[in-house]
Scaffold this active site. Sequence first.
Site: not given
Length: 429
Positions: A259, A262, A327-328, A361, A420
């Site tokens: 990661q 990235h 996230e992971h 992934d 109404h």
Amino acid sequence: MQLLSINDPDFETAFRKIVDDRRDGDANVANQVASILADVKTRGDSALADLTQRFDRHTLESDADWSISAQQCKTAFDKLDGDLKSALELAATRIRAYHEAQLPEDRDYTDEAGLRLGARWTAVDAAGLYVPGGRAAYPSSLLMNAIPAKVAGVGRLAVVTPTPRGEVNDLVLAAAHLAGVDEIWRVGGAHAVGALAYGTQRIDRVDVITGPGNAYVAEAKRQLYGVVGIDMVAGPSEILVIADNQNDPDWIAADLLSQAEHDPNAQSILITDDAAYAAQVSDRIDVQSAMLETKKVAQQSWADHGVIIVVDDLMQSVELANALAAEHVELAVEDPRPLFDDIRHAGSIFIGRHAPEAVGDYVAGPNHVLPTGRRARFASGLSVLDFMKRSSFIELDENALKAVGPAAAALAHAEGLPAHAKSIEARLK
């Protein structure tokens, strides 16, 4: 890289600072994106051409400059090396199967009062998919966005992807062919997101925009939510690895770097119950990162945002993991089940020593477009539901209206809404 022990006197303060750190916010980016979106809304294709030349050094003139044909995508797929083609097909098959199982069921029933009630799911008419170019091109991202949209039943899929200096990535084109994409536009960045949302002379507007991108893409999606639907506001990648000392430290180091490579703002965190093992993993990160082609990015990410936390007992990691809402999350421990059962906030969880995040992934099946920035506390990964919406329906005959209408009219009067009430009472007479 920060090294923390749960027994440090200031651990709570230091840990809270990590949780509260925002690696994806920039007021200057927000202002620039607002200006870009206003320009695209006003000038359409002319703005796209100017901005694409400015940011990507790609000139938009002929049709071939603007878009990529289905035949080009098929040719790219046909030319793929056999092993790579098989890998791409395996990924597509597994992603499709997983997302087909997500399709929701309609409801249709009549209750005891005689009302027919239910809900019907339908796909959006058009979806826009952002596929990053820039630093790297990701065919896996295209598959992860396009296949759920197709499974949901979306009629038109329009991809936007930057082609810096006119260069296209054949693997992305091959993935587009495999996924059945309808259009590919050679534009990227915030201006591409604006084009999908507002529509231009060439690009028709869409209903939903999904897909990851840089800070400008994420900010554009944030600002355009409401004009279109979005999947999420995605920030820099994250991984939390909870590991005991029985793992090969090289494996865990590689997972953390997967990661970190990235983005300089990505975050990799290790929680372990062995300080000596933590040091071994840290050493292996130094060695492995020096050999990566992506070492500059990975080393900066690890230096600026990497964290190692040493706990007394791995069950203490559960509370920390829920606060981080990563996230992971990898559970590389002898018995991961107790941890898995109690972790509530995570984009995707990888269970056991032989479940590296990188498998998710590409070929596992679940979507890799996941909430970041602690948003897993309230958000989920991309699914077919992001390309669908639910319409409820209500059917009453005269007897059913008599059964529930008086109560509805009474509530309407109590709220001071006589029209109404009258719309009900007129039928009751």
